[in-house]
Design a protein around this motif. Structure first.
Motif, PDB file in Angstrom:
ATOM      1  N   VAL A  86      46.462 157.350 -26.212  1.00 38.17           N
ATOM      2  CA  VAL A  86      47.331 158.506 -26.388  1.00 38.17           C
ATOM      3  C   VAL A  86      47.679 159.103 -25.018  1.00 38.17           C
ATOM      4  CG1 VAL A  86      47.388 160.841 -27.348  1.00 38.17           C
ATOM      5  CG2 VAL A  86      46.325 158.986 -28.639  1.00 38.17           C
ATOM      6  N   PRO A  87      48.877 159.623 -24.855  1.00 41.14           N
ATOM      7  CA  PRO A  87      49.204 160.290 -23.583  1.00 41.14           C
ATOM      8  C   PRO A  87      48.265 161.463 -23.294  1.00 41.14           C
ATOM      9  CG  PRO A  87      51.203 159.867 -24.824  1.00 41.14           C
ATOM     10  CD  PRO A  87      50.058 159.562 -25.738  1.00 41.14           C
ATOM     11  N   TYR A 115      54.250 159.227 -17.004  1.00 38.32           N
ATOM     12  CA  TYR A 115      55.524 159.821 -17.408  1.00 38.32           C
ATOM     13  C   TYR A 115      55.658 161.224 -16.825  1.00 38.32           C
ATOM     14  CZ  TYR A 115      55.694 156.255 -21.106  1.00 38.32           C
ATOM     15  OH  TYR A 115      55.721 155.074 -21.814  1.00 38.32           O
ATOM     16  N   ILE A 117      63.648 169.112 -24.141  1.00 34.30           N
ATOM     17  CA  ILE A 117      62.546 168.454 -23.444  1.00 34.30           C
ATOM     18  C   ILE A 117      62.919 166.999 -23.214  1.00 34.30           C
ATOM     19  CG2 ILE A 117      60.139 167.726 -23.630  1.00 34.30           C
ATOM     20  CD1 ILE A 117      59.848 170.196 -25.578  1.00 34.30           C
ATOM     21  N   PHE A 130      61.643 163.291 -21.177  1.00 36.43           N
ATOM     22  CA  PHE A 130      60.675 162.516 -20.413  1.00 36.43           C
ATOM     23  C   PHE A 130      61.397 161.536 -19.497  1.00 36.43           C
ATOM     24  CE2 PHE A 130      56.669 163.608 -22.446  1.00 36.43           C
ATOM     25  CZ  PHE A 130      57.050 164.078 -23.681  1.00 36.43           C
ATOM     26  N   GLY A 131      60.753 161.208 -18.394  1.00 30.53           N
ATOM     27  CA  GLY A 131      61.200 160.073 -17.600  1.00 30.53           C
ATOM     28  C   GLY A 131      60.893 158.786 -18.342  1.00 30.53           C
ATOM     29  N   GLN A 132      61.407 157.675 -17.808  1.00 31.28           N
ATOM     30  CA  GLN A 132      61.272 156.398 -18.516  1.00 31.28           C
ATOM     31  C   GLN A 132      59.909 155.760 -18.342  1.00 31.28           C
ATOM     32  OE1 GLN A 132      62.597 156.718 -15.562  1.00 31.28           O
ATOM     33  NE2 GLN A 132      62.451 154.809 -14.382  1.00 31.28           N
ATOM     34  N   GLY A 133      59.109 156.310 -17.435  1.00 34.66           N
ATOM     35  CA  GLY A 133      57.752 155.799 -17.239  1.00 34.66           C
ATOM     36  C   GLY A 133      57.628 154.898 -16.021  1.00 34.66           C
ATOM     37  N   VAL A 178      56.334 164.218 -31.072  1.00 36.81           N
ATOM     38  CA  VAL A 178      56.857 163.338 -30.031  1.00 36.81           C
ATOM     39  C   VAL A 178      56.697 161.914 -30.543  1.00 36.81           C
ATOM     40  CG1 VAL A 178      56.654 162.579 -27.622  1.00 36.81           C
ATOM     41  CG2 VAL A 178      56.151 164.964 -28.232  1.00 36.81           C
ATOM     42  N   GLN A 192      57.230 157.463 -29.979  1.00 33.52           N
ATOM     43  CA  GLN A 192      57.265 156.374 -29.012  1.00 33.52           C
ATOM     44  C   GLN A 192      57.567 155.084 -29.745  1.00 33.52           C
ATOM     45  OE1 GLN A 192      53.565 155.691 -26.786  1.00 33.52           O
ATOM     46  NE2 GLN A 192      54.783 155.158 -25.012  1.00 33.52           N
ATOM     47  N   LYS A 196      58.188 151.189 -25.787  1.00 31.78           N
ATOM     48  CA  LYS A 196      59.140 152.065 -25.102  1.00 31.78           C
ATOM     49  C   LYS A 196      58.463 153.351 -24.625  1.00 31.78           C
ATOM     50  CE  LYS A 196      62.555 149.292 -26.019  1.00 31.78           C
ATOM     51  NZ  LYS A 196      63.185 148.474 -24.939  1.00 31.78           N
ATOM     52  N   GLY A 197      59.268 154.244 -24.083  1.00 32.56           N
ATOM     53  CA  GLY A 197      58.757 155.496 -23.549  1.00 32.56           C
ATOM     54  C   GLY A 197      58.654 156.589 -24.600  1.00 32.56           C
ATOM     55  N   LEU A 198      58.369 157.787 -24.121  1.00 33.41           N
ATOM     56  CA  LEU A 198      58.148 158.940 -24.984  1.00 33.41           C
ATOM     57  C   LEU A 198      59.447 159.690 -25.236  1.00 33.41           C
ATOM     58  CD1 LEU A 198      54.959 160.216 -23.141  1.00 33.41           C
ATOM     59  CD2 LEU A 198      55.028 158.950 -25.295  1.00 33.41           C
ATOM     60  N   TRP A 249      60.646 163.362 -27.152  1.00 31.01           N
ATOM     61  CA  TRP A 249      60.385 164.574 -27.922  1.00 31.01           C
ATOM     62  C   TRP A 249      61.301 164.575 -29.136  1.00 31.01           C
ATOM     63  CZ3 TRP A 249      64.119 168.557 -28.415  1.00 31.01           C
ATOM     64  CH2 TRP A 249      63.685 169.668 -29.152  1.00 31.01           C
ATOM     65  N   TYR A 265      53.608 161.197 -32.697  1.00 33.19           N
ATOM     66  CA  TYR A 265      52.468 161.990 -32.255  1.00 33.19           C
ATOM     67  C   TYR A 265      52.702 163.470 -32.570  1.00 33.19           C
ATOM     68  CZ  TYR A 265      51.232 158.002 -29.223  1.00 33.19           C
ATOM     69  OH  TYR A 265      50.894 156.765 -28.730  1.00 33.19           O
ATOM     70  N   TRP A 301      47.227 165.627 -27.633  1.00 31.50           N
ATOM     71  CA  TRP A 301      48.043 164.832 -28.538  1.00 31.50           C
ATOM     72  C   TRP A 301      47.133 164.269 -29.622  1.00 31.50           C
ATOM     73  CZ3 TRP A 301      53.083 162.534 -26.644  1.00 31.50           C
ATOM     74  CH2 TRP A 301      53.512 163.131 -25.444  1.00 31.50           C
ATOM     75  N   GLY A 302      47.713 164.065 -30.823  1.00 31.02           N
ATOM     76  CA  GLY A 302      46.968 163.352 -31.840  1.00 31.02           C
ATOM     77  C   GLY A 302      46.963 161.862 -31.544  1.00 31.02           C
ATOM     78  N   GLN A 303      46.312 161.111 -32.410  1.00 32.97           N
ATOM     79  CA  GLN A 303      46.210 159.663 -32.184  1.00 32.97           C
ATOM     80  C   GLN A 303      47.473 158.917 -32.597  1.00 32.97           C
ATOM     81  OE1 GLN A 303      45.149 161.016 -34.968  1.00 32.97           O
ATOM     82  NE2 GLN A 303      45.797 159.591 -36.559  1.00 32.97           N
TER      83      GLN A 303
END
Lengths: 108, 121
Positions: free
Chosen positions: A43-44, A87, A97, A99-102, B37, B39, B43-45, B47, B95, B111-113
């Motif tokens: 998880v982040p 990120y 909000i 995020f960047g692409q990572g 949020v 994913q 890929k990325g995150l 919101w 998430y 964050w949750g799992q």
């Protein structure tokens, strides 16, 4: 909309190296920036908020800097457990909000 | 210990609906903005939505406006995401994340799992 661009997209470094990841906003966002670490399959985790404030419990080898459009996340001495994707996230124009692409960080 | 536990994910056909839940514990749920949020695989995150402490303000990313609805039940310490008219591009791990007490300080911790939503025929 404000875009967040991270560089590099991936990097490989040796244990003990100083590592810097950059995040650039397409418009100024003051210091409304956070950094997250996401280890493989996990998880982040929040590392830094307000561009440079270290979240409680995060090792001091992590630091953040910048304001306006250019920001950096620095790991002063890379450790094996730092392998992760990082990120950035802007939150200046709540509720929007982004995020960047990572940036994927690996050990050489 | 602050904990967020999501549930409700699964396989759903395009055009279908799903309701995600997030059970919160270890903190005063009613004092915080809460968010979803997502994913996509590999890929990325991204919101998705957030909601004010009393539910009076709700915000969404453009791609889900009119299809997703965020809600909360402070008496049950629970956050929800009702997802309708699902599309293949909604496939992702979703998430639940705690924000802060103020909208202008909109970072996420913890964050949750996560719960996996797969939209496919």
């Amino acid at each position: 909309d404000i875009q967040m661009t991270q560089s590099p997209s991936s990097l490989s470094a040796s244990v003990g190296d100083r590592v810097t990841i950059t995040c650039r906003a397409s418009q100024g966002i003051s210091n409304y920036l956070a950094w997250y670490q996401q280890k493989p399959g996990k998880v982040p985790k929040l590392l830094i908020y307000a561009a440079s404030t270290l979240q409680s419990g995060v090792p001091s080898r992590f630091s953040g800097s910048g304001s306006g459009t250019d920001f950096t996340l620095t790991i002063s001495s890379l450790q094996p457990e730092d392998v992760a994707t990082y990120y950035c996230q802007k939150y200046n124009s709540a509720p929007s909000i982004t995020f960047g692409q990572g940036t994927r960080l690996e050990i050489k | 210990e602050v904990q967020l536990v999501e549930s409700g994910g699964g396989l759903v056909q395009p055009g279908g609906s799903l309701r995600l839940s997030c059970a919160a514990s270890g903190f005063t749920f009613s004092s915080y903005w809460m968010s979803w949020v997502r994913q996509a695989p590999g890929k990325g995150l991204e919101w998705v939505a957030n909601i004010k402490q009393d539910g009076s303000e709700k915000y969404y990313v453009d791609s889900v406006k009119g299809r997703f609805t965020i809600s909360r039940d402070n008496a049950k310490n629970s956050l929800y995401l009702q997802m309708n008219s699902l599309r293949a591009e909604d496939t992702a791990v979703y998430y639940c994340a705690r924000s802060t007490k103020w909208l202008v300080m909109n970072w996420f911790d913890p964050w949750g799992q996560g719960t996996l939503v797969t939209v496919s025929s």
